[in-house]
Design a protein around this motif. Sequence first.
Motif, PDB file in Angstrom:
ATOM      1  N   ASP A 157     -96.971  14.987  -6.081  1.00  0.00           N
ATOM      2  CA  ASP A 157     -97.359  16.009  -5.103  1.00  0.00           C
ATOM      3  C   ASP A 157     -96.284  16.171  -4.024  1.00  0.00           C
ATOM      4  O   ASP A 157     -96.582  16.301  -2.848  1.00  0.00           O
ATOM      5  N   ALA A 213     -93.831  17.732  -1.515  1.00  0.00           N
ATOM      6  CA  ALA A 213     -93.677  18.963  -0.734  1.00  0.00           C
ATOM      7  C   ALA A 213     -92.980  18.568   0.562  1.00  0.00           C
ATOM      8  O   ALA A 213     -93.206  17.484   1.096  1.00  0.00           O
ATOM      9  N   GLU A 229    -100.381  23.674  -0.561  1.00  0.00           N
ATOM     10  CA  GLU A 229     -99.277  23.858  -1.514  1.00  0.00           C
ATOM     11  C   GLU A 229     -99.528  23.062  -2.794  1.00  0.00           C
ATOM     12  O   GLU A 229     -99.285  23.532  -3.899  1.00  0.00           O
ATOM     13  N   GLU A 230    -100.049  21.854  -2.624  1.00  0.00           N
ATOM     14  CA  GLU A 230    -100.381  21.004  -3.771  1.00  0.00           C
ATOM     15  C   GLU A 230    -101.475  21.660  -4.620  1.00  0.00           C
ATOM     16  O   GLU A 230    -101.378  21.714  -5.851  1.00  0.00           O
ATOM     17  N   LYS A 244    -102.311  24.861  -4.687  1.00  0.00           N
ATOM     18  CA  LYS A 244    -101.784  26.104  -5.264  1.00  0.00           C
ATOM     19  C   LYS A 244    -100.982  25.809  -6.516  1.00  0.00           C
ATOM     20  O   LYS A 244    -101.113  26.490  -7.541  1.00  0.00           O
ATOM     21  N   HIS A 245    -100.163  24.766  -6.434  1.00  0.00           N
ATOM     22  CA  HIS A 245     -99.343  24.361  -7.583  1.00  0.00           C
ATOM     23  C   HIS A 245    -100.225  23.943  -8.765  1.00  0.00           C
ATOM     24  O   HIS A 245     -99.906  24.216  -9.927  1.00  0.00           O
ATOM     25  N   ASN A 246    -101.355  23.298  -8.464  1.00  0.00           N
ATOM     26  CA  ASN A 246    -102.259  22.825  -9.518  1.00  0.00           C
ATOM     27  C   ASN A 246    -103.240  23.893  -9.986  1.00  0.00           C
ATOM     28  O   ASN A 246    -104.044  23.644 -10.884  1.00  0.00           O
TER      29      ASN A 246
END
Length: 325
Positions: free
Chosen positions: A32, A34, A59-60, A62-64
């Motif tokens: 994770d 960032a 952000e984590e 959203k990425h997942n």
Amino acid sequence: SKSRRLTEARSNIENSFSIIKGQVEALAERGDFAFDLLSVRLGRCSTATVNAAIKAKTEELKHNGQAGTYRSYHALLTAGKDIPFSAVTVDWLNRCGRFWTGQKKSKSTLSVYFKMLKAIMNRAKADGIIKEAHFPFGRNRFEIPSAEGRKLALTLEQIKRLVTYTDGREETELYRDMWFFSYLCNGINFRDMLYLTYGNIVGGEICFVRAKTMNTSKQVRTIRAVLTPEMRKIMDRWGNPDDGNPGTLIFKFATGKEDGFATKHLVDTVIQKCNKVLGRIAEAVGLPPVTTYSARHSFATVLKRSGTNISYISESLGHSNLAIT
């Protein structure tokens, strides 16, 4: 001397680099990484901010592709100046509660907000940004208020009134039947129902794992619901034909190619349409307001009223423990 100052400067640089490298490797290993989260981990309680930690979390997510949770954390992001972790005290949390209440936020929303803040503070504690003594949640500290959600459970007689109603409109019958399918399929939620495939049908049962708990529970629980003749009729009327491909979706709402955010939008849209139809039906047949979730609560409550063992109900719902049930 100049040589000694250069040696000290080199040593300080090497130490700083070592600290940063260690934090980068730890984040990368955890999957994770960032820059915002790195900044938080390199900070201290007095300077690191809650805002940066929440932003890193979004952000984590959203990425997942975790769209629902992403939206919740995004809504939590505080406007205005950053809030240092040192400011998050029991008194501060109480003032947050009064502020959100003044903004007409529901008790359910407050409960969600505080749970997210607790998760952020737990992460900060694990990362060494705050100490246990500064952690504001828990017994004799700040206790998260429970949500007082209204969970309507229908009786069998009320369910019959709902599922046999028609006004001749195709939309009414479609969403009425989708509610009934959800009820018969162990109270399956709409996210899981819209993405059922023919591969989920095994030996006369629909077998599935809840998307809600797939990535959070240590033990994956497979739910098995008997495929009844009524469910077959609903599939035949509104579903895709069984072409022998186990990946073919049972219902026509989704394509199976949606990412997390498109899935969230699709499911929300279907639920909104269904709730609108259910409200219309409930008014017509003299029921209190009915929603998609009432299918799940009604399934569990009908079993409970009939004397079914609580452990069987828990297993049928896919709960991780009896306390939840």
